[in-house]
Design a protein around this motif. Sequence first.
Motif, PDB file in Angstrom:
ATOM      1  N   ALA A 266      38.381  43.690  41.539  1.00 34.53           N
ATOM      2  CA  ALA A 266      38.132  43.120  40.214  1.00 34.53           C
ATOM      3  C   ALA A 266      38.784  43.978  39.145  1.00 34.53           C
ATOM      4  N   PRO A 267      39.364  43.367  38.118  1.00 39.14           N
ATOM      5  CA  PRO A 267      40.014  44.141  37.067  1.00 39.14           C
ATOM      6  C   PRO A 267      39.010  44.822  36.161  1.00 39.14           C
ATOM      7  N   ALA A 268      39.439  45.863  35.484  1.00 39.55           N
ATOM      8  CA  ALA A 268      38.586  46.516  34.505  1.00 39.55           C
ATOM      9  C   ALA A 268      38.313  45.552  33.369  1.00 39.55           C
ATOM     10  N   PRO A 269      37.209  45.754  32.599  1.00 38.23           N
ATOM     11  CA  PRO A 269      36.857  44.815  31.527  1.00 38.23           C
ATOM     12  C   PRO A 269      37.991  44.554  30.553  1.00 38.23           C
ATOM     13  N   ASP A 270      38.702  45.611  30.122  1.00 35.28           N
ATOM     14  CA  ASP A 270      39.792  45.403  29.174  1.00 35.28           C
ATOM     15  C   ASP A 270      40.889  44.566  29.794  1.00 35.28           C
TER      16      ASP A 270
ATOM     17  N   ALA B 232      40.512  42.399  32.200  1.00 33.77           N
ATOM     18  CA  ALA B 232      40.034  41.032  32.356  1.00 33.77           C
ATOM     19  C   ALA B 232      40.193  40.258  31.059  1.00 33.77           C
ATOM     20  N   MET B 233      39.914  40.918  29.934  1.00 38.90           N
ATOM     21  CA  MET B 233      40.071  40.236  28.656  1.00 38.90           C
ATOM     22  C   MET B 233      41.518  39.864  28.421  1.00 38.90           C
ATOM     23  N   GLY B 234      42.426  40.755  28.810  1.00 36.56           N
ATOM     24  CA  GLY B 234      43.838  40.454  28.652  1.00 36.56           C
ATOM     25  C   GLY B 234      44.254  39.293  29.508  1.00 36.56           C
ATOM     26  N   ASN B 235      43.711  39.232  30.734  1.00 45.23           N
ATOM     27  CA  ASN B 235      44.052  38.140  31.634  1.00 45.23           C
ATOM     28  C   ASN B 235      43.510  36.817  31.110  1.00 45.23           C
ATOM     29  N   GLU B 236      42.299  36.872  30.528  1.00 49.25           N
ATOM     30  CA  GLU B 236      41.722  35.645  30.002  1.00 49.25           C
ATOM     31  C   GLU B 236      42.560  35.129  28.835  1.00 49.25           C
ATOM     32  N   ALA B 237      43.067  36.053  28.026  1.00 48.46           N
ATOM     33  CA  ALA B 237      43.933  35.648  26.922  1.00 48.46           C
ATOM     34  C   ALA B 237      45.198  35.006  27.463  1.00 48.46           C
ATOM     35  N   SER B 238      45.706  35.527  28.597  1.00 51.93           N
ATOM     36  CA  SER B 238      46.886  34.938  29.209  1.00 51.93           C
ATOM     37  C   SER B 238      46.601  33.520  29.666  1.00 51.93           C
ATOM     38  N   PHE B 239      45.376  33.307  30.186  1.00 50.09           N
ATOM     39  CA  PHE B 239      45.010  31.969  30.638  1.00 50.09           C
ATOM     40  C   PHE B 239      45.001  31.005  29.458  1.00 50.09           C
ATOM     41  N   ASP B 240      44.584  31.476  28.291  1.00 50.51           N
ATOM     42  CA  ASP B 240      44.560  30.613  27.106  1.00 50.51           C
ATOM     43  C   ASP B 240      45.964  30.146  26.729  1.00 50.51           C
ATOM     44  N   GLU B 241      46.981  30.890  27.188  1.00 55.96           N
ATOM     45  CA  GLU B 241      48.348  30.509  26.875  1.00 55.96           C
ATOM     46  C   GLU B 241      48.849  29.371  27.771  1.00 55.96           C
ATOM     47  N   LEU B 242      48.114  29.077  28.857  1.00 51.12           N
ATOM     48  CA  LEU B 242      48.539  28.011  29.753  1.00 51.12           C
ATOM     49  C   LEU B 242      48.443  26.659  29.068  1.00 51.12           C
TER      50      LEU B 242
ATOM     51  N   ALA C 178      48.809  32.946  45.603  1.00 51.34           N
ATOM     52  CA  ALA C 178      47.525  33.482  46.058  1.00 51.34           C
ATOM     53  C   ALA C 178      46.924  34.407  45.013  1.00 51.34           C
ATOM     54  N   ASP C 179      47.756  35.269  44.416  1.00 52.56           N
ATOM     55  CA  ASP C 179      47.274  36.169  43.372  1.00 52.56           C
ATOM     56  C   ASP C 179      46.772  35.387  42.165  1.00 52.56           C
ATOM     57  N   ALA C 180      47.485  34.318  41.810  1.00 48.14           N
ATOM     58  CA  ALA C 180      47.068  33.503  40.661  1.00 48.14           C
ATOM     59  C   ALA C 180      45.715  32.864  40.913  1.00 48.14           C
ATOM     60  N   VAL C 181      45.543  32.307  42.113  1.00 48.16           N
ATOM     61  CA  VAL C 181      44.262  31.666  42.455  1.00 48.16           C
ATOM     62  C   VAL C 181      43.147  32.709  42.508  1.00 48.16           C
ATOM     63  N   ALA C 182      43.438  33.862  43.132  1.00 51.54           N
ATOM     64  CA  ALA C 182      42.420  34.914  43.234  1.00 51.54           C
ATOM     65  C   ALA C 182      41.971  35.373  41.856  1.00 51.54           C
ATOM     66  N   ARG C 183      42.928  35.558  40.957  1.00 48.22           N
ATOM     67  CA  ARG C 183      42.583  36.013  39.603  1.00 48.22           C
ATOM     68  C   ARG C 183      41.813  34.930  38.848  1.00 48.22           C
ATOM     69  N   ALA C 184      42.230  33.673  39.016  1.00 50.99           N
ATOM     70  CA  ALA C 184      41.546  32.575  38.326  1.00 50.99           C
ATOM     71  C   ALA C 184      40.114  32.428  38.812  1.00 50.99           C
ATOM     72  N   ILE C 185      39.901  32.594  40.126  1.00 52.83           N
ATOM     73  CA  ILE C 185      38.552  32.498  40.675  1.00 52.83           C
ATOM     74  C   ILE C 185      37.703  33.673  40.202  1.00 52.83           C
ATOM     75  N   ARG C 186      38.305  34.884  40.205  1.00 59.02           N
ATOM     76  CA  ARG C 186      37.605  36.088  39.791  1.00 59.02           C
ATOM     77  C   ARG C 186      37.115  35.947  38.348  1.00 59.02           C
ATOM     78  N   LEU C 187      37.941  35.360  37.499  1.00 58.24           N
ATOM     79  CA  LEU C 187      37.596  35.223  36.071  1.00 58.24           C
ATOM     80  C   LEU C 187      36.881  33.898  35.786  1.00 58.24           C
ATOM     81  N   ARG C 188      36.577  33.174  36.873  1.00 64.18           N
ATOM     82  CA  ARG C 188      35.869  31.888  36.759  1.00 64.18           C
ATOM     83  C   ARG C 188      36.634  30.901  35.871  1.00 64.18           C
ATOM     84  N   LEU C 189      37.934  30.934  36.034  1.00 63.82           N
ATOM     85  CA  LEU C 189      38.787  29.989  35.292  1.00 63.82           C
ATOM     86  C   LEU C 189      38.873  28.675  36.022  1.00 63.82           C
ATOM     87  N   VAL C 190      38.633  28.715  37.344  1.00 63.86           N
ATOM     88  CA  VAL C 190      38.588  27.505  38.164  1.00 63.86           C
ATOM     89  C   VAL C 190      37.379  27.607  39.062  1.00 63.86           C
ATOM     90  N   GLU C 191      36.978  26.455  39.604  1.00 62.13           N
ATOM     91  CA  GLU C 191      35.807  26.429  40.499  1.00 62.13           C
ATOM     92  C   GLU C 191      36.212  26.992  41.852  1.00 62.13           C
TER      93      GLU C 191
END
Length: 220
Positions: A143-147, A149-159, A207-220
């Motif tokens: 799991a990524p560190a909190p900071d 994770a926030m950066g990754n979530e911001a990246s998801f918002d760019e999708l 696989a990395d994209a799916v793993a990260r999306a699941i980890r951050l609860r971006l997808v079910e």
Amino acid sequence: MNIAELLESTADGAFAVDTELRIVYWNQAAQDMLGFERSETIGQPCYQVLQGLDESHRLFCEVFCQVAKSVSRREPVTNYDLQALTKKGGRQWLNVSIVAYRDEDNQGKSYILHLFRDSTNNKDIEALFNKVLDVARNGNDTAPAPDAAMGNEASFDELTPREREVLSLLAEGHGTRDISQILVISPNTVRNHVQHVLQKLHVHSRADAVARAIRLRLVE
């Protein structure tokens, strides 16, 4: 119907090489999948076009082709996976089947037909499965560190909405062809969306994209 007409009607990529490993045929599906046009491949050595790598990222396609040697000895060749070069400079996982062909209408010349299909989804599922096993066996905390994770979530918002759809379908286990049919878009468009998703999530594989999306609860 001759061989060329038959291969143009298949969704699998297909190309044929002569005894010197020079490409003599390249179908439309091969062009759609890898991006190289017929004019760029005909007459070229197949190992220079594909520059295929094996699962250990070692050179598989080379001038001393083991597949061609097996065919010349009339040994059966089981289907195999390789990472082929694309025109855009990326790598595409392919599952390849081999058929030896002798053209009796052309002085009995021998050719090797390569039939291939996109195996990226299978490879990414395998990679994701191995990562899960690694965590289960070794207790690795991926799991990524909190900071981070926030950066990754911001990246998801760019999708874009379409990229989010593609990511969700990847998480459900769908491959390029399935997503193409579900969203009614071309396989090349699917691959472009996937590439954008990888860039925006700062990962290197589906696989990395799916793993990260699941980890951050971006997808079910």
